[in-house]
Design an enzyme around this catalytic site. Structure first.
Site, PDB file in Angstrom:
ATOM      1  N   LYS A 199       9.330  -0.607  11.794  1.00 39.35           N
ATOM      2  CA  LYS A 199       7.975  -1.094  12.006  1.00 39.35           C
ATOM      3  C   LYS A 199       7.693  -1.063  13.505  1.00 39.35           C
ATOM      4  O   LYS A 199       8.354  -1.753  14.283  1.00 39.35           O
ATOM      5  CB  LYS A 199       7.849  -2.535  11.496  1.00 39.35           C
ATOM      6  CG  LYS A 199       7.896  -2.629   9.973  1.00 39.35           C
ATOM      7  CD  LYS A 199       6.597  -2.147   9.369  1.00 39.35           C
ATOM      8  CE  LYS A 199       6.514  -2.462   7.882  1.00 39.35           C
ATOM      9  NZ  LYS A 199       5.235  -1.987   7.321  1.00 39.35           N
ATOM     10  N   GLU A 209       4.168   6.837   9.199  1.00 34.73           N
ATOM     11  CA  GLU A 209       3.239   6.192   8.272  1.00 34.73           C
ATOM     12  C   GLU A 209       2.058   5.583   9.010  1.00 34.73           C
ATOM     13  O   GLU A 209       2.232   4.831   9.962  1.00 34.73           O
ATOM     14  CB  GLU A 209       3.998   5.098   7.492  1.00 34.73           C
ATOM     15  CG  GLU A 209       3.188   4.485   6.367  1.00 34.73           C
ATOM     16  CD  GLU A 209       4.019   3.527   5.516  1.00 34.73           C
ATOM     17  OE1 GLU A 209       3.398   2.744   4.771  1.00 34.73           O
ATOM     18  OE2 GLU A 209       5.264   3.543   5.599  1.00 34.73           O
ATOM     19  N   ASP A 244      -1.183   5.162   4.114  1.00 33.44           N
ATOM     20  CA  ASP A 244      -0.908   3.911   3.404  1.00 33.44           C
ATOM     21  C   ASP A 244      -2.168   3.053   3.366  1.00 33.44           C
ATOM     22  O   ASP A 244      -2.843   2.970   2.352  1.00 33.44           O
ATOM     23  CB  ASP A 244       0.268   3.170   4.049  1.00 33.44           C
ATOM     24  CG  ASP A 244       0.510   1.812   3.380  1.00 33.44           C
ATOM     25  OD1 ASP A 244       0.091   1.634   2.223  1.00 33.44           O
ATOM     26  OD2 ASP A 244       1.121   0.935   4.014  1.00 33.44           O
TER      27      ASP A 244
END
Length: 293
Positions: free
Chosen positions: A169, A224, A249
């Site tokens: 992340k 992502e 996403d």
């Protein structure tokens, strides 16, 4: 089939602590709040579903509290008295009467599928036409925010042969610091593992163009949602330029979004989130769009 009528629907909020703080670009999670849905049917069968979002309203348009309220006040009453065995009709009824609310709808669809599986003695995969594989690799998220700790955690997972796909992340820190962090982890793990990143929309387009090039050149397998879901043209440009595949996403808030992304060429990988599409059956429609594209 009147004995399969839906008699009542309950939505219960449950707070679970996480095993460690989980740092995302927009939020740090110390607990996960779930909405558990119970659909009781006239034949005594109870279906259980779950509607879960993250970070209050940081991730999507629904919160646990809004999911519960909307099921209690609007969606549940539309289903009470309907045939629980006809999931197509039930979900079409919700779709016509209520806009959005895909997380809430997903929990209801899951509960109806669960009840129907129990009724017929079948796993839900068989209700949906049958599973096509018996196992799936699961990614482990490295989100401590500390490079050395993340490397140690990944090494441990590799040693015990539990995970070999690692998701990082990033996005909250300065771009160069994030890139350094990711590249150090990939270098330490080498070819033994796949490393991918999730930016949660935190870069602007110019940052993303440079960063995706660096990440791709350093062996990162997937990037992502690097930029805002609203910047569709930017997503198309980025998808054309990035050496690593771009995954959509946050851009997919419905099956229709998935169709538009595929038509525009705005991503080369879709995150298949059951809740955001509106349920297990709905997410299969997105998967079919991805396959066709």
């Amino acid at each position: 089939m009147s004995h399969t009528l839906i008699e009542s629907i309950d939505a219960v909020i449950v707070d679970l602590p996480t095993i460690r703080p989980h740092k995302l670009a927009m939020h740090t999670m110390q607990q996960q709040t779930l909405v558990i849905i119970r659909v009781r049917c006239g034949d005594g069968i109870e279906g259980i579903g779950e509607s879960t979002t993250i970070g209050g309203l940081a991730y999507g348009n629904e919160s646990p509290e809004s999911i519960k309220t909307n099921i209690d006040s609007h969606l549940g009453p539309l289903l009470v008295g309907q045939d629980a065995a006809n999931i197509n009709a039930a979900m079409l009824r919700l779709g016509k009467a209520a806009k959005g609310n895909t997380f809430a709808k997903s929990g209801l669809e899951s509960a109806l599928l669960d009840a129907q599986g129990k009724r017929l003695g079948l796993p839900v995969s068989e209700l949906l036409g049958g599973r096509v594989r018996d196992s799936l690799e699961v990614a482990w998220t490295l989100a401590s925010g500390d490079t050395a700790r993340d490397i140690a955690e990944a090494e441990q997972m590799l040693d015990i042969r539990r995970h070999r796909l690692f998701k990082l992340k990033i996005g909250a820190n300065e771009v160069s610091a994030d890139l350094k962090h990711v590249i150090a982890i990939k270098k330490a793990l080498g070819e033994r593992a796949s490393v991918r990143v999730d930016v949660n929309q935190y870069w602007d387009e110019s940052q993303a163009i440079r960063a995706c090039q660096v990440l791709g050149d350093n062996g990162i397998d997937l990037i992502e949602q690097p930029i805002s879901r609203i910047n569709r043209a930017g997503q198309v440009r980025l998808n054309q330029r990035s050496p690593a595949p771009i995954m959509a996403d946050e851009s997919i808030e419905s099956v229709e979004d998935a169709f538009n992304l595929a038509a525009d060429g705005a991503a080369s990988v879709f995150a298949l989130k059951i809740t955001k599409n509106g349920g297990p059956r709905a997410v299969l429609r997105t998967a079919q769009i991805a396959e066709a594209a």
